[in-house]
Write an enzyme that holds these catalytic residues in place. Sequence first.
Site, PDB file in Angstrom:
ATOM      1  CB  SER A 143      -0.859  -0.061   1.135  1.00 30.99           C
ATOM      2  OG  SER A 143      -2.017   0.836   1.132  1.00 30.99           O
ATOM      3  CG  ASP A 297      -6.733  -2.171  -3.794  1.00 36.30           C
ATOM      4  OD1 ASP A 297      -7.118  -1.053  -3.271  1.00 36.30           O
ATOM      5  OD2 ASP A 297      -5.555  -2.390  -3.858  1.00 36.30           O
ATOM      6  CG  HIS A 327      -6.011  -2.163  -0.101  1.00 35.08           C
ATOM      7  ND1 HIS A 327      -5.192  -1.574  -0.992  1.00 35.08           N
ATOM      8  CD2 HIS A 327      -5.362  -1.363   0.879  1.00 35.08           C
ATOM      9  CE1 HIS A 327      -4.102  -1.040  -0.449  1.00 35.08           C
ATOM     10  NE2 HIS A 327      -4.117  -0.814   1.003  1.00 35.08           N
TER      11      HIS A 327
END
Length: 357
Positions: A143, A297, A327
């Site tokens: 991320s 995501d 995600h």
Amino acid sequence: SEVADLLGVMHFMESMRLITVLERVAPTSDENVTVTDTKFNNVPVRLYLPRRARGGLRRAMVYFHGGGWCLGDAGMHAYDHISRRISNELSAVVVSVNYRLAPQHHFPAQFEDVYAVTKFFLQSKVLSQYGVDPTRVCVAGDSAGGNLAAAVAQQLLEDPEVKTKLKAQILLYPALQALDLNLPSYQDNDNKPILPRMLMVRFWSEYFTSDPALREAMASNRHVSAEFGHLFQFVNWSHLLPAEMRKAHVYSGPTFGSAGLAQKYPGLLDPRASPLLASDARLRHLPPAYILTCEHDVLRDDGVMYAARLRAAGVPVTHHHAKDAFHGAMMFVLWPLELAVGHRLLNAYMEWLNENL
């Protein structure tokens, strides 16, 4: 968190960060791995050293946790678990970095911390101290950490003081650009767990400033002015995304906003914050990449576009797209939040590391 923020009791991100505190585990060594909290170049890191001698030099990974540049900790249970597994099973030294976080610290503080640690670790004397093979070192992150890993890999190319070359860059569902926050993936996954669009907008805006004006402009995707329109070529999803991801979406070009925000917060247009803005010439010299993207995501398209641009620049890319994942899915490998998809993604990741690092 929103209520506490509105009432002025606690900043939104500070209350969100309580999750981090609850998830953090102490640095505990076991029969396979020695774990310590220390500092590299005055930046806190959690260091994992394999105990089993396998002969020869070790592999190494410098890891950057996720959390939107505002949350997270190398000591969170899932991060600790995965780092231990990498260190033990791959006989690798893992340096997991605890960089400064927003809102107390804005860009480029986070980047500066992870870059300082990486540059320190890549020194010959430090690699030698930990028995690391200088030809088998990678940077990795998930991320926001994937964003930092991509940015570090790019910056190292231009640093004459760093002689060691990275073997690989691992980007797990990375955030890679702040220009267009209305990509098909942002639209398709607007309210899906665990990263709805408005939370990602909040993360991006807090990375640069706590000024609500930027957050409001980003929410309407009108935060970049026409004078920077040439940069949109690097995030033009109409040709960087495959047809199955474009679906019924029609590219209409950027919607421009006020000129003041990009001038006030230049990080918006800085490749160290948005690695997708790097030129093709710069991308050409990057190390091989492993990129994981998840269908459900908002950040899906960032990773897909970066994979396409890297390949076009001649960089070897392994792009693993998980059509049934969301995600952060790889973090869901421990009770009580244990999912089969998390184990599958982690096992595929471990297999790639074993074969390519």
